[in-house]
Design a protein around this motif. Structure first.
Motif, PDB file in Angstrom:
ATOM      1  N   GLU A 235      10.497  22.332 -18.585  1.00 12.92           N
ATOM      2  CA  GLU A 235      10.106  21.334 -17.600  1.00 12.92           C
ATOM      3  C   GLU A 235      11.362  20.607 -17.137  1.00 12.92           C
ATOM      4  O   GLU A 235      12.109  20.061 -17.947  1.00 12.92           O
ATOM      5  CB  GLU A 235       9.066  20.382 -18.186  1.00 12.92           C
ATOM      6  N   ILE A 236      11.571  20.622 -15.831  1.00 11.12           N
ATOM      7  CA  ILE A 236      12.835  20.162 -15.265  1.00 11.12           C
ATOM      8  C   ILE A 236      12.740  18.717 -14.773  1.00 11.12           C
ATOM      9  O   ILE A 236      11.669  18.208 -14.452  1.00 11.12           O
ATOM     10  CB  ILE A 236      13.280  21.079 -14.115  1.00 11.12           C
ATOM     11  N   GLU A 237      13.864  18.080 -14.789  1.00 10.67           N
ATOM     12  CA  GLU A 237      14.015  16.773 -14.145  1.00 10.67           C
ATOM     13  C   GLU A 237      15.423  16.750 -13.578  1.00 10.67           C
ATOM     14  O   GLU A 237      15.698  17.412 -12.587  1.00 10.67           O
ATOM     15  CB  GLU A 237      13.762  15.619 -15.116  1.00 10.67           C
ATOM     16  N   CYS A 238      16.353  16.083 -14.246  1.00 10.21           N
ATOM     17  CA  CYS A 238      17.752  16.174 -13.821  1.00 10.21           C
ATOM     18  C   CYS A 238      18.351  17.373 -14.542  1.00 10.21           C
ATOM     19  O   CYS A 238      19.179  17.238 -15.440  1.00 10.21           O
ATOM     20  CB  CYS A 238      18.504  14.893 -14.150  1.00 10.21           C
ATOM     21  N   GLY A 239      17.896  18.568 -14.179  1.00  8.23           N
ATOM     22  CA  GLY A 239      18.297  19.784 -14.847  1.00  8.23           C
ATOM     23  C   GLY A 239      17.195  20.361 -15.709  1.00  8.23           C
ATOM     24  O   GLY A 239      16.075  19.844 -15.779  1.00  8.23           O
ATOM     25  N   SER A 240      17.532  21.437 -16.391  1.00  6.76           N
ATOM     26  CA  SER A 240      16.581  22.177 -17.224  1.00  6.76           C
ATOM     27  C   SER A 240      16.411  21.531 -18.593  1.00  6.76           C
ATOM     28  O   SER A 240      17.219  20.720 -19.027  1.00  6.76           O
ATOM     29  CB  SER A 240      17.066  23.618 -17.407  1.00  6.76           C
ATOM     30  N   ASN A 241      15.332  21.948 -19.294  1.00 11.16           N
ATOM     31  CA  ASN A 241      15.086  21.565 -20.698  1.00 11.16           C
ATOM     32  C   ASN A 241      15.242  20.061 -20.874  1.00 11.16           C
ATOM     33  O   ASN A 241      15.929  19.586 -21.777  1.00 11.16           O
ATOM     34  CB  ASN A 241      16.061  22.309 -21.626  1.00 11.16           C
ATOM     35  N   TYR A 242      14.571  19.316 -20.025  1.00 13.31           N
ATOM     36  CA  TYR A 242      14.830  17.880 -19.941  1.00 13.31           C
ATOM     37  C   TYR A 242      14.165  17.117 -21.082  1.00 13.31           C
ATOM     38  O   TYR A 242      12.977  17.290 -21.358  1.00 13.31           O
ATOM     39  CB  TYR A 242      14.370  17.326 -18.596  1.00 13.31           C
ATOM     40  N   ALA A 243      14.936  16.266 -21.737  1.00  6.17           N
ATOM     41  CA  ALA A 243      14.478  15.589 -22.956  1.00  6.17           C
ATOM     42  C   ALA A 243      13.256  14.716 -22.718  1.00  6.17           C
ATOM     43  O   ALA A 243      12.379  14.610 -23.581  1.00  6.17           O
ATOM     44  CB  ALA A 243      15.615  14.747 -23.544  1.00  6.17           C
ATOM     45  N   ARG A 244      13.155  14.092 -21.556  1.00  5.34           N
ATOM     46  CA  ARG A 244      12.052  13.164 -21.313  1.00  5.34           C
ATOM     47  C   ARG A 244      10.699  13.866 -21.382  1.00  5.34           C
ATOM     48  O   ARG A 244       9.674  13.229 -21.643  1.00  5.34           O
ATOM     49  CB  ARG A 244      12.232  12.494 -19.955  1.00  5.34           C
ATOM     50  N   SER A 245      10.695  15.184 -21.145  1.00  2.00           N
ATOM     51  CA  SER A 245       9.426  15.919 -21.174  1.00  2.00           C
ATOM     52  C   SER A 245       8.773  15.878 -22.553  1.00  2.00           C
ATOM     53  O   SER A 245       7.567  16.110 -22.682  1.00  2.00           O
ATOM     54  CB  SER A 245       9.646  17.371 -20.748  1.00  2.00           C
ATOM     55  N   MET A 246       9.545  15.577 -23.602  1.00  2.00           N
ATOM     56  CA  MET A 246       8.969  15.480 -24.944  1.00  2.00           C
ATOM     57  C   MET A 246       8.094  14.243 -25.122  1.00  2.00           C
ATOM     58  O   MET A 246       7.539  14.018 -26.193  1.00  2.00           O
ATOM     59  CB  MET A 246      10.060  15.540 -26.006  1.00  2.00           C
TER      60      MET A 246
END
Length: 863
Positions: free
Chosen positions: A739-750
């Motif tokens: 799940e992307i935000e400011c790039g791939s594998n974005y920490a906030r998605s956790m």
């Protein structure tokens, strides 16, 4: 039921296989080995030469079939943009030959993923057998060492569907990623602790010394009984290597070995490939399994993204302290495979057995993959560090950014020790004497701090997280070791040295200049950032009271109550919480100097830029979400909070983005749905240049809001947001495990992990030895959920006549159990009955209960 991805729905899949902070290799939706992020930096859209699995079937010296263990390559077929690629490759030249798409492969494939395990099936009318793959890397809560092994695990199962015996060969070919003239490929056999042979084929180089950034090796290994190997593919020009490989593989019998002992001249330097093959014969209807690992060791991490001008920029990986080289980790993986898989399966099955909607389990599990991606590092001593996410080849926004990692709720419960190491690093290296906290940790640790003013949500989020981590662990000594820094970070709000003038009069409300996670500043009171402040004050009150600092506790409590009353009265507009700011008042900026005026003043319209004003913002009551998850109680008025969430859903949830004007990054398109960052409902005035990212749909924010809605009883609303997100990540449009935000594998998605606790109403206080469950939904009178804390992890079950807490690993010390029922007949551990009392829906055990692994405490209900 496992979600199945087929055909076009596999296009974007890259399932990371690797350890926490150890790098990973991606398993693509068609079975390719892609995204080789094992070289201490992100490496999206990459492949490592001709690395792949292949299979052949033969009978009585006759080849029946041979093909690559891939499915169809999905379009586009015009070619890819390749960074630094050679001539006659890339866009306009078709797919790269290294994709193996031009070789015989399987017509039908299916991909199933329940992170941390991926499964694939392969079928083709020409191939005599059924082929399945199980791929994983150990993911075992609390066991951070085994969850950090730098290796990818592959278990192939073949079933002979013919009426005659067939000899099968599965070959793993991997490229040596270090193109030097001093390449070493070495095959070895050894005997495992259980007496089984382990075959390894190591790929390395003598080109670099052990302290060089490029130093390292790869190893492919199997514990199959019968193997053959080819240490080197044929060295030649044009397509000679692939031609000769297929000539050697696609014929009956084992591989003939090929070695090159002489060193190449630099002018002929190129990447070599090696193959390790397992052979086995199956009778009709018989099944057989073969295990392979790809392991790696590139132990020297270098800060290439923001190096120091002077001094060291390198350090050794934590995994280098566990394994001498790639061969060592490959052997360890095969020797301990059964245990590692069993414990990983135990976790996966416990999580997926939770009686919550399937889409929620998908969202929770999929984003755990961030921990196995290039977003995460482990420093030499094992401490955890994270970028925000990653670009194609660089970490995206460095520093374990406090305001982004505020949202990431998976690590603190699944690997609490690693989460506490983030607090330790933050409080040790980012704190200044006056309490001001830098919100990005610079590497290597101990170097100069980031020169920027403090971030309100990051700074006060650190206090909330410290309180949470103390309650998860029950470790008061740990709290005491960080307490002075925690206290200073709270009191920086009114410190004379606070250049941002947050709360100089100690009113319990943030004013002044407030930097935040949307990368700009707010200049008026708002519930979003004031809420963080209030929650930090309340957490500070709880911690100070426990530690006996009663005057400090009283100060915090008085300010909290004063600020809460003001915020509930002045920031709630009857529908939601808004920002109080006069956008025409330039003095709000001038007090902070010309830089603030230049950055925030719209001269044309004479208005302050990047503000919420009367808007409905997604994080307006985020502090209450944190408080609910951490056991802090009420931050905002409960009724107003629920109304604000209802308004947020009504105004910000878009069932289709087709008619929305999004001037920012495009994370949802066309008829996709999502919850946008900020809207200005009818009757409000939208700033001419409003809050940054206002029209985006970023999954971490969306999960936060959805989880909070579920906590407050708005279950259908929360579920619709989760479903909208996962519909966007369908395998065709976007990768379900990225799940992307400011790039791939974005920490906030956790933030998605909080959905588990939202549904279960999980409470915890290991300082007091208490856990609790208040499920928001019961399915057919039964409920089951996974839980995890610092001591152990397991499952909670609830039925019409009993409740139970079972420990699956570790242990659990319990003095009290908080539940939604009060009429209990008996409590048992095994056959032993336990004494208890009940008050306010809390069961108090007569003596502390200590549950070991595989033990349960069972409560029988009165009917």
């Amino acid at each position: 039921m496992k979600k199945v991805y087929k055909g076009a729905k596999t296009r974007e899949i890259s399932f990371p296989l690797g350890g926490i902070g150890s790098g990973s290799i991606g398993l693509s939706g068609n079975g390719r080995l892609i995204d080789w992020e094992i070289f201490n930096r992100p490496n999206k859209k990459s492949f490592n030469g001709f690395s792949h699995f292949a299979i052949k079937a033969e009978q009585e010296g006759r080849l029946l079939d041979a093909r690559i263990l891939n499915g169809d390559l999905q379009a586009p077929y015009i070619g890819e943009h390749i960074r630094g690629g050679p001539w006659y490759s890339g866009y306009g030249f078709g797919p790269e030959s290294q994709t193996m798409a031009g070789m015989p492969h399987f017509r039908e494939t299916e991909f199933r993923g329940e992170f941390p395990l991926a499964g694939m099936t392969f079928a083709d009318p020409s191939f005599p057998g059924r082929v399945e793959l199980l791929a994983f890397n150990p993911f075992i809560p609390l066991n951070d060492q085994d969850s950090s092994i730098p290796a990818a695990f592959f278990e192939w199962e073949i079933e002979n569907t013919s009426k005659e015996p067939i000899t099968y060969t599965i070959g793993l070919s991997v490229g040596n990623p270090i193109p030097t003239e001093r390449v070493i490929h070495r095959y070895q056999e050894s005997v495992s602790e259980t007496g089984h042979k382990i075959h390894t084929l190591g790929l390395s180089s003598k080109q670099y010394g052990e302290d060089y950034p490029q130093y390292g090796d790869i190893c492919i290994a199997t514990d199959a009984d019968e193997v053959s190997h080819q240490d080197f593919w044929y060295r030649g020009g044009w397509c000679d290597a692939l031609e000769m490989y297929w000539h050697d593989f696609a014929k009956p019998g084992p591989l003939n070995n090929r070695t090159y002992t002489e060193e190449m001249p630099p002018s002929e330097r190129h990447k070599d490939t090696a193959t390790l093959a397992a052979h086995f014969t199956l009778n009709p209807g018989e099944k057989g399994k073969v295990r392979f690992t790809i392991s790696w060791s590139f132990p020297n991490m270098v800060n290439f993204w923001n190096p120091q001008v002077d001094g060291s920029n390198s350090w050794r990986h934590y995994y280098a302290s566990l394994f001498k080289n790639a061969e060592a980790s490959g052997k360890y993986a095969l020797e301990h495979w059964d245990r590692l898989l069993e414990e990983t399966l135990t976790f996966k099955e416990a999580l997926f057995s939770s009686t919550i909607p399937e889409v929620v389990k998908e969202a929770i599990s999929a984003n755990l993959s961030v921990l196995k991606s290039a977003t995460c590092l482990r420093l030499t001593d094992g401490s955890f560090y994270g970028f925000e996410g990653v670009t194609e080849d660089t970490g995206s926004c460095e520093g374990s950014c406090t305001h982004v990692w505020n949202y990431a709720y998976a690590l603190p419960f699944l690997f609490p020790k690693l989460e506490r190491s983030m607090r330790d690093l933050d409080f040790r290296y980012n704190s200044r004497p006056d309490g001001r906290m830098t919100f990005r940790l610079m590497l290597p640790v101990g170097r100069e701090q980031q020169h920027y003013h403090a971030c309100a949500d990051g700074q006060f989020g650190g206090v909330i997280k410290a309180y949470r981590d103390w309650k998860i662990s029950g470790d008061t000594e740990w709290l005491m070791s960080n307490w002075s820094t925690i206290r200073n970070s709270i009191e920086y709000a009114w410190a004379d040295t606070n250049v941002d003038q947050w709360d100089p009069l100690k009113k319990g409300v943030l004013e002044g200049r407030q930097h935040h996670t949307l990368d700009m500043e707010l200049y008026g009171p708002n519930s979003w950032l004031t809420g963080f402040y209030l929650a930090a004050l309340k957490a500070g009150f709880e911690m100070a009271s426990f530690l006996g600092e009663l005057d400090t506790a009283e100060t915090y409590n008085r300010m909290f109550n004063k600020g809460k009353e003001w915020a509930d009265q002045h920031l709630f507009n009857g529908s939601y919480y808004a920002q109080r700011v006069d956008l025409s008042d330039q003095t709000l900026l001038t007090q902070f100097g010309s830089e603030a005026v230049q950055g925030y003043w719209n001269e044309e319209l004479e208005e302050i830029k990047y503000q919420i004003a009367g808007g409905c913002v997604i994080d307006q009551v985020i502090a209450q979400w944190h408080a609910n998850l951490c056991g802090l109680g009420e931050i905002f008025d409960k009724a107003q909070t629920r109304t604000a969430l209802q308004s947020l859903y009504r105004h910000n949830f878009k069932s289709s983005m087709r008619n929305e004007a999004n001037t920012w990054r495009l994370y949802s398109l066309n008829d996709e749905a999502g919850l946008v960052i900020c809207t200005w409902p009818e009757g409000t005035s939208k700033p001419s240049i409003p809050l940054t990212y206002n029209s985006e749909t970023m999954t971490g924010f969306e999960y936060q809001a959805a989880s909070h809605m579920i906590q407050e009883g708005l279950v259908e609303e929360g579920l619709s947001i989760v479903s909208a997100i996962r519909d966007r990540y369908d395998g065709e449009k976007r990768n379900p495990w990225n799940e992307i935000e400011c790039g791939s594998n974005y920490a906030r998605s956790m933030a998605s992990y909080s959905l588990l606790h939202a549904f279960s109403g999980f409470e915890f206080d290991m300082v007091q030895g208490m856990i609790g469950f208040q499920p928001v939904q019961m399915m057919e009178g039964e409920y089951r959920t996974f839980w995890s804390l610092d001591q152990g992890w397991g499952i909670f079950e609830m039925s019409a006549d009993s409740l139970s807490v079972k420990v699956l690993a570790g242990k659990l010390n319990l003095k009290a159990l908080k539940l939604a029922v009060s009429e209990i007949n008996h409590i048992y551990i095994g056959d032993e009955e336990i004494g208890f009392t009940i008050s306010e829906n809390t069961v108090h055990f007569q003596n502390e209960v200590i549950l070991q692994a595989q033990q349960s405490v069972v409560l029988k209900l009165v009917h």
